[in-house]
Design an enzyme around this catalytic site. Structure first.
Site, short mmCIF file in Angstrom:
data_model
loop_
_atom_site.label_atom_id
_atom_site.label_comp_id
_atom_site.label_asym_id
_atom_site.label_seq_id
_atom_site.Cartn_x
_atom_site.Cartn_y
_atom_site.Cartn_z
N PRO A 28 90.55 68.06 37.43
CA PRO A 28 90.14 67.05 38.43
C PRO A 28 89.02 67.41 39.44
O PRO A 28 88.85 68.81 39.44
CB PRO A 28 91.50 67.11 39.34
N GLY A 30 88.86 71.99 44.14
CA GLY A 30 88.97 73.58 44.14
C GLY A 30 89.33 74.04 42.88
O GLY A 30 89.76 75.28 43.06
N LEU A 31 89.34 73.45 41.74
CA LEU A 31 89.61 73.93 40.65
C LEU A 31 88.49 74.44 39.74
O LEU A 31 88.61 74.84 38.44
CB LEU A 31 90.83 73.30 39.81
N GLY A 32 87.21 74.41 40.28
CA GLY A 32 86.16 74.92 39.48
C GLY A 32 85.46 74.01 38.48
O GLY A 32 84.95 74.62 37.54
N SER A 72 82.87 72.27 38.42
CA SER A 72 81.51 72.14 38.35
C SER A 72 80.89 73.53 37.85
O SER A 72 80.18 73.45 36.91
CB SER A 72 80.82 71.84 39.53
N ALA A 73 81.73 74.62 38.27
CA ALA A 73 81.51 76.00 37.39
C ALA A 73 81.71 75.82 36.04
O ALA A 73 80.78 76.28 35.07
CB ALA A 73 82.20 76.92 37.99
N ALA A 74 82.86 74.92 35.67
CA ALA A 74 83.21 75.11 34.19
C ALA A 74 82.16 74.30 33.39
O ALA A 74 81.65 74.48 32.45
CB ALA A 74 84.70 74.34 34.16
N ASP A 96 83.74 81.17 41.73
CA ASP A 96 83.99 80.27 40.71
C ASP A 96 83.19 80.44 39.04
O ASP A 96 83.92 80.60 38.26
CB ASP A 96 83.52 78.78 41.08
O1 PMV Z 1 84.42 75.31 45.11
P1 PMV Z 1 85.85 75.21 45.45
O2 PMV Z 1 86.49 74.35 46.26
O3 PMV Z 1 86.54 75.99 44.37
O4 PMV Z 1 85.78 76.64 46.40
C1 PMV Z 1 85.16 78.01 46.00
C2 PMV Z 1 85.39 78.92 46.94
C3 PMV Z 1 84.79 79.16 48.48
O5 PMV Z 1 85.13 80.54 48.70
C4 PMV Z 1 85.38 78.36 49.49
C5 PMV Z 1 83.27 78.82 48.38
C6 PMV Z 1 82.43 80.25 47.55
O6 PMV Z 1 81.41 80.01 47.38
O7 PMV Z 1 83.13 81.25 47.38
#
Ligand code: PMV
Length: 329
Positions: free
Chosen positions: A107, A111-113, A115-117, A158
């Protein structure tokens, strides 16, 4: 020929937000895949699409949008173009046409990453298509630089978790340790369904750090002690103690203003149903929470989260980081 990259998602178990200011965080990859498929494109453009979101956009090499279809296509897909342009430049192939397709079970904005994935999958997918052997350290460095360009001052947790996979202890810019555990913690993930911007909540904590350094310093050193203890209880498989630390970590996150009523409703429901501990995960303000459970309580806790209005997300620990391979088109 095409390259297919599969990246895991992630949950932060301890230390989100405080990791931005220099603390360590503990996070783990979970088996919710994001798949990025990369193919050569006959035109000198970058075509990006997501069938899940029903959006498609074509960018020229200088970043201009050539055409798009679907709601918010450009905003949704421009980060993939940016990851592509960045990677092509690193590989010295700036003028290369590519077709990129992203599908994901993660989703977005919870907060489950996600965009990094996508970013990590794009980097390794493109490198693999061009026959470049790219190390995990280089993938992480690329995805982290990219995130810094797009989002100001992220910690990189992430990108590190998605790249290296497993259970890691992370401090800004580098993985301290791959934590070796006999039994990975069993977490139920509950989604509030409330999408929010991580940047807004990171900004809130950054303001506190800058305007009230003493106050922030006290909370951050407590958060660091929690992260250190957590690494110990994870290694020695002491779930009760770990759960208590999650509750303490949640209290600190509430005190810096990054929790939300929706999160707290799910957290209370999980604790009342027998979770050993529960807290928000990631940027907060909405998004997801996690609850530590045992085999015997997992069903009860999942049901309690759903009854309280949350959606459980079916991700479990995976030791695998992002990986890519070539296959016939
Ligand atoms: O992008 P999110 O919502 O998974 O959060 C990342 C974690 C934070 O510590 C809030 C931000 C960061 O850059 O570490």
């Amino acid at each position: 020929m095409k390259a297919v990259a599969i990246s895991p998602a992630k949950v932060i178990l301890f230390g989100e937000h405080f990791v931005v200011g220099g603390n360590s965080a503990i996070s783990m990859s979970i088996d919710l895949p994001t798949t990025v498929t990369v193919e050569h494109f006959t035109q000198n453009q970058v075509q990006v699409k997501s069938d899940d979101l029903e959006v498609e956009a074509v960018f020229s090499q200088d970043g201009k949008l050539a055409r798009s279809s679907g709601e918010n296509a450009e905003t949704t897909l421009r980060p993939v173009f940016q990851a592509t342009a960045f990677t092509l430049k690193k590989l010295n192939k700036p003028e290369h046409g590519l077709k990129i397709s992203v599908t994901s079970k993660v989703p977005i904005g919870m907060g489950l990453g996600s965009s990094a994935a996508t970013a990590v999958g794009t980097v390794i997918g493109i490198a693999t298509l061009h026959g470049s052997k790219i190390s995990n350290d280089d993938v992480f460095e690329a995805a982290y630089s990219l995130e810094r360009m797009v989002h100001g001052h992220p910690s990189g947790v992430d990108q590190a978790t998605v790249t290296y996979g497993g259970l890691i202890s992370y401090r800004k810019g580098k993985v301290n340790d791959k934590l070796r555990v006999t039994k990975p913690p069993l977490m139920i993930i509950g989604n509030t369904g409330k999408r929010r911007s991580t940047g807004e909540f990171v900004g809130r904590v950054t303001r506190l750090r800058e305007t009230q350094p003493n106050e922030y310093g006290k909370i951050a050193s407590e958060a660091q002690m929690i992260a250190d203890k957590a690494a110990e209880w994870l290694a020695t498989d002491q779930p009760e103690k770990l759960g208590a630390l999650m509750n303490e970590n949640q209290r600190l996150l509430e005190s810096v203003g990054v929790s939300s009523p929706e999160l707290e409703t799910l957290i209370s429901a999980a604790r009342a149903a027998g979770a050993l501990g529960a807290k928000l995960t990631g940027g907060g303000g909405g998004g997801c929470m996690i609850a530590l459970v045992e085999d015997s309580t997992q069903l009860k806790v999942s049901q309690a989260i759903e009854r309280a209005g949350g959606q459980t997300v079916p991700g479990r620990f995976t030791p695998k980081g992002a990986q890519a391979s070539l296959c016939d088109a």
